[in-house]
Structures are given as C-alpha cells and as structure tokens.
Design an enzyme around this catalytic site. Structure first.
Site, short mmCIF file in Angstrom:
data_model
loop_
_atom_site.label_atom_id
_atom_site.label_comp_id
_atom_site.label_asym_id
_atom_site.label_seq_id
_atom_site.Cartn_x
_atom_site.Cartn_y
_atom_site.Cartn_z
N LYS A 3 3.73 20.45 27.62
CA LYS A 3 4.92 19.95 26.92
C LYS A 3 4.53 18.54 26.30
CE LYS A 3 10.21 18.99 26.97
NZ LYS A 3 11.20 18.79 28.01
N SER A 63 15.01 21.92 26.59
CA SER A 63 14.14 21.26 25.46
C SER A 63 12.71 21.87 25.73
CB SER A 63 14.24 19.86 25.47
OG SER A 63 13.63 19.35 26.84
N SER A 65 16.04 21.25 31.19
CA SER A 65 15.21 21.73 30.19
C SER A 65 13.94 22.63 30.84
CB SER A 65 14.65 20.50 29.70
OG SER A 65 15.41 20.03 28.48
N1 GLN Z 1 19.96 19.84 27.03
C1 GLN Z 1 19.97 18.61 27.82
C2 GLN Z 1 19.87 17.32 26.85
O1 GLN Z 1 20.13 17.59 25.79
C3 GLN Z 1 18.94 18.56 28.75
C4 GLN Z 1 17.72 18.39 28.26
C5 GLN Z 1 16.52 18.03 29.33
O2 GLN Z 1 16.67 18.54 30.48
N2 GLN Z 1 15.78 17.53 28.61
O3 GLN Z 1 20.17 16.38 27.41
#
Ligand code: GLN
Length: 488
Positions: free
Chosen positions: A79, A154, A178
C-alpha cells in the site's frame, strides 16, 4: 493454475523444488499486471526493475544453497502509505506526488530481509481516508469481481491486486477497517493485528492510536506466513509491544471443538443485506458443525462507534497532517509569504475528503469544543472496549459481518459522506478497542464475495487464524476474481 494465481505456499513449494525461478514467477505477475491493470487500476506505481532485481538475487541465493524464508522470491504489493527506500510513496495524495522516502518502513525492511519481491505500490484512498478507494487523489480502483463496483477501502489497490492475480499477497493498513473491508469486497483474507503487534514506523500516520498494518492474502495459511515476517517489537515505534511473536502457522492445524462463539446482535441490524446475513448464518452453521457453540450476545455501545470514530480519527489526522506545509517535502506552491505558501500548498495538495477530515478534527479539538466532542469520544471509546472485555469473558471469538453490504457501485456513495462512513459500522469498533480482527471469505451474494469478521482478545491472532483456517478447510470459498476467463 497459472503461477500468478498461486498462494504464497504454492509459490514457495514450486520455487523450492526449482519448478520455477523467482524471475519467471515475477514475470508471470508483471505480465498479468500488463494484461489486466488497465481495467482494475490497482497500482499507482509498478516497479519491474526493483522486482526483477530482487527476484534474481533470491534465485542466486537459492542456487547457492541458502535456506530461504517462505516469502523469498514471492511477488507482492505494498500500500502506498508505507515508506519504500528509493521508491515513490504518495499516499495517493497530490501533496506527496514526488516524495521518495530516504528509508524503509519497518515492515518493508522486514519483507526485504525475507527476500520479498516488490512489484509495486498499491492505490488507496488519499491518506487512507475512505471506504471505497474512490478518494484516491489519482484514480479509483475497480473491483475485479465486477468492474463497475468499488474494491473497498482504503487499501483497495491491495485487495484488488491480490484478487486479480496482480500480486500474490499485499500489505494494507487498517485504521477503521481498511484491510478487512477490501478483503471482504474482493474475496480475500485480511487481518488487522492487535494494536502494537506490528510496527507503524514508516507508515504515514493517519490516526496514530488506531493505525495497524496487516496482510491481504488468498488464504489463511498465507496470512500466518506474512504475520510471521512482519510482527514483533520495534524500538522505533514507541507503541509497539515487546511480547514474543509465536509461529503463527503452528495455530493452523487446530480444530474448533468446544469453541465458544458469540454473535453480537447489534451487528445484524436492518442495514445488513439479506445475502450477507445468509452467508454469515451459513458460516455459523459450519462452525457449529465443527463442534463450536454459537450464542447471541450484546455489545451495547456499538451504536456510538461511528460517531466516536469519526471524531477521534479526524482529530488525530488534523494533527498528523499539519506537517504537509510545502516546506520540507512534497508539493510546494509558493505564495507571497510563508502563510500564503502554506495555504496554497494545502489547498492544491489535499483532496476534498482530506480537507473535510482536517476541518472536522480541528473543530473537535478546539477550545470550547474539546470537552463536548473529543473527550466524549474518548470516553465512548473506553465503553466500546469494555463491551468487548465483557463479551470475551464468555466467548472465545465473536463473529460479525465485515460490512453490511457487498461491494457497492462506483459513485454510489461519493456524494454522501455519511453513507460512506456507515460502511465502516462493523469494523471501527475493533480499532477503537485495539483488538485483532480477521476477514475470511464466507460466501457470495449477487455473485459478489461476502466476508465474515472474526474477533478475539488482544494478542490472540492465533485464535483467529485457527478458527479461520478450520472454517476455510470446511467451506472453501477461495478463488480469484473471474476477470474474463483468465482469472482461475
Ligand atoms: N473508512 C475509514 C475512514 O475513512 C477507515 C479507513 C482506514 O481504516 N484507513 O477513516
């Protein structure tokens, strides 16, 4: 089966028996990327030179008779919020469009030492803020199971790459789901380890009290193999915990006879699609068939979880993102004076969702509102954690959906941030409590993968892996996405 569709274990076996070289395996994955990534768009950057050099080095070590890690010579994706020495790391943000880290994240360093082959940097929501990968500052990633759908976020590029045969496995990061959400939407296994189990050094910070790095893999065994390589204490991350790292593969042979499974009612509300519910119910019956006992339980403070998460995460983000000021690295848009430079750089460099989070977080932390928002959210976080503590007095693991829905359509939620935030309703509690959570494929609804979430007390990743592996053995929903007919 084509080599790009193999598991880590299958790659390792074939490499050890000299049925294939790492260079050949890496070329197979690079060819696959060339064939499908214009449709999937999992990668922000593909690094064939890096990958082929690493592969050739592993082949040479193998020829010299060295004993190698199971990850040696196996192509994987990282990532793009993990620092890779000499390779651009953007967090999918224009503000870091040209940032080349002068060091490796600890996880990257560990994988390098294990002989991993770095195929490229995977797309993501900008600074990991999002649930669909549509907040990438560059382009969205498509779900390889249905190209008009999101891969989840994400770590959407990581999930899509593994599902599409564009990497054998990937690393993601999980602040509020995410790793688990893209694993679920793309039909892969994803683990968010206990907070402190895996070093965050070199992971670009989003919300530091919630962030953890975890693997996205094609099966549970591979997840254990990656954990063996990345888990453990790191003095460069002050929140990393100094407890021994077990051999996670040792947990895989165990059964689930007598396992006490709790099913928290709050995770099965009206928002849960019937197809998701049916898949989870089916999975619970499989676990029962294997000798587990299943009972309903309650985590009563779950209803506050989205509200408290979306105060705490933006508050921490607003502080963490203050460093992008156009002075030290990344984008710099020169203005009339230093203040003007800050403003122009941040105005041009950050996308809309990142700006929204910075504003929400700054507001929640400001004098007069701190007690009403941030402090309340911290108290709520404690209550959420205590719910889990109480549940784990009676149950060994808890089972929930990863998401109330299967992968939704691109564009479906982009105009409605609250609807997007609600995709995280089953996952954000876990980061707030600091416990480990694993997503394992448990069925299909409307032809799209459904993930089951397994939760255990802190540092009991082995329990999750044992239960997930027993389930996987008995059910087997493992498969790559059918992109055309090449994906088998
Ligand atoms: N969807 C969540 C956010 O936008 C989690 C994102 C994540 O785990 N990085 O914060």
């Amino acid at each position: 089966m084509k080599p790009y569709a193999w598991t880590i274990q299958q790659c390792h076996n074939a490499l050890s028996r000299r049925e294939i070289s790492s260079v050949e395996l890496t070329r197979a994955v690079l060819d696959r990327i060339a064939a499908v990534d214009d449709k999937v768009r999992a990668y922000l950057l593909v690094t064939p030179e890096v990958a082929l050099a690493q592969a050739a080095a592993v082949d040479a070590r193998r020829s010299a008779g060295e004993a190698l890690s199971p990850l040696a010579g196996v192509p994987m994706a990282i990532k793009d919020n993990m620092c890779t020495f000499g390779t651009r790391t953007t967090c999918a943000s224009r503000i870091l469009h040209d940032f080349i880290p002068p060091y490796d994240a600890t996880v990257v360093e560990r994988l390098r030492a294990a002989g991993a082959v770095f195929v490229g940097k995977a797309n993501m929501d900008e600074f990991a803020m999002g649930s669909s990968c549509e907040n990438s500052g560059f382009f969205p990633t498509h779900n390889p199971w249905a190209l008009d759908r999101v891969p989840g976020g994400s770590s959407g590029g990581s999930g899509a790459a593994v599902a599409a045969g564009e990497a054998i496995y990937a690393l993601g990061s999980d602040t509020g789901g995410s790793v688990r959400l893209p694993a679920s939407f793309c039909g892969m296994v994803g683990l968010k380890p206990t907070y402190g189990r895996v070093s965050r050094y070199g992971l670009v910070a989003y919300a530091s009290s919630l962030d953890q790095i975890g693997p996205l893999t094609r099966d549970v065994t591979d997840c254990a193999l990656v954990m063996n390589a990345i888990a453990g204490h790191d003095r460069r991350d002050s929140t990393s915990v100094d407890t021994p790292v077990p051999d996670y593969t040792a947990a895989l042979g165990g059964d689930v006879r007598g396992l006490r499974v709790g099913v928290p009612a709050e995770y099965f509300g009206d928002a849960v699609e019937p197809g998701v519910r049916a898949s989870i119910d089916g999975a619970l019956r499989v676990l029962e068939g294997l000798g587990a006992t299943v009972a309903e339980t309650s985590l009563p403070h779950t209803r506050y979880a989205i509200a408290s998460y979306y105060i705490i995460a933006p508050a921490e983000a607003s502080a963490n993102l203050a460093r992008y000021d156009g002075m030290k690295y990344g984008l710099s848009v020169r203005g009339a004076d230093i203040w003007d430079t800050y403003c122009r750089t941040r105005e041009e460099g950050f996308g809309a969702e990142v700006k929204r989070r910075i504003m929400l977080g700054t507001y929640a932390l400001s004098a007069g509102y701190y007690d009403a928002y941030y402090l309340q959210a911290q108290k709520t976080r404690t209550l959420i954690k205590q719910d889990f503590d109480r549940a784990f007095e009676k149950y060994d693991v808890l089972v929930t959906p990863v998401s109330p829905t299967v992968a939704f359509r691109l564009g479906e939620k982009t105009d409605d941030p609250l609807a997007m935030y609600l995709s995280d309703v089953c996952t954000v509690t876990v980061n707030q409590a600091g416990i480990p959570g694993l997503s394992v494929p448990c069925g299909f609804a409307d032809g799209l993968p459904v993930g089951m979430q397994l939760l255990a007390p802190a540092f009991e990743e082995e329990t999750l892996l044992r239960v997930a592996r027993a389930f996987e053995r008995a059910s087997d929903f493992r498969r790559l996405a059918p992109l055309g007919d090449e994906g088998s």
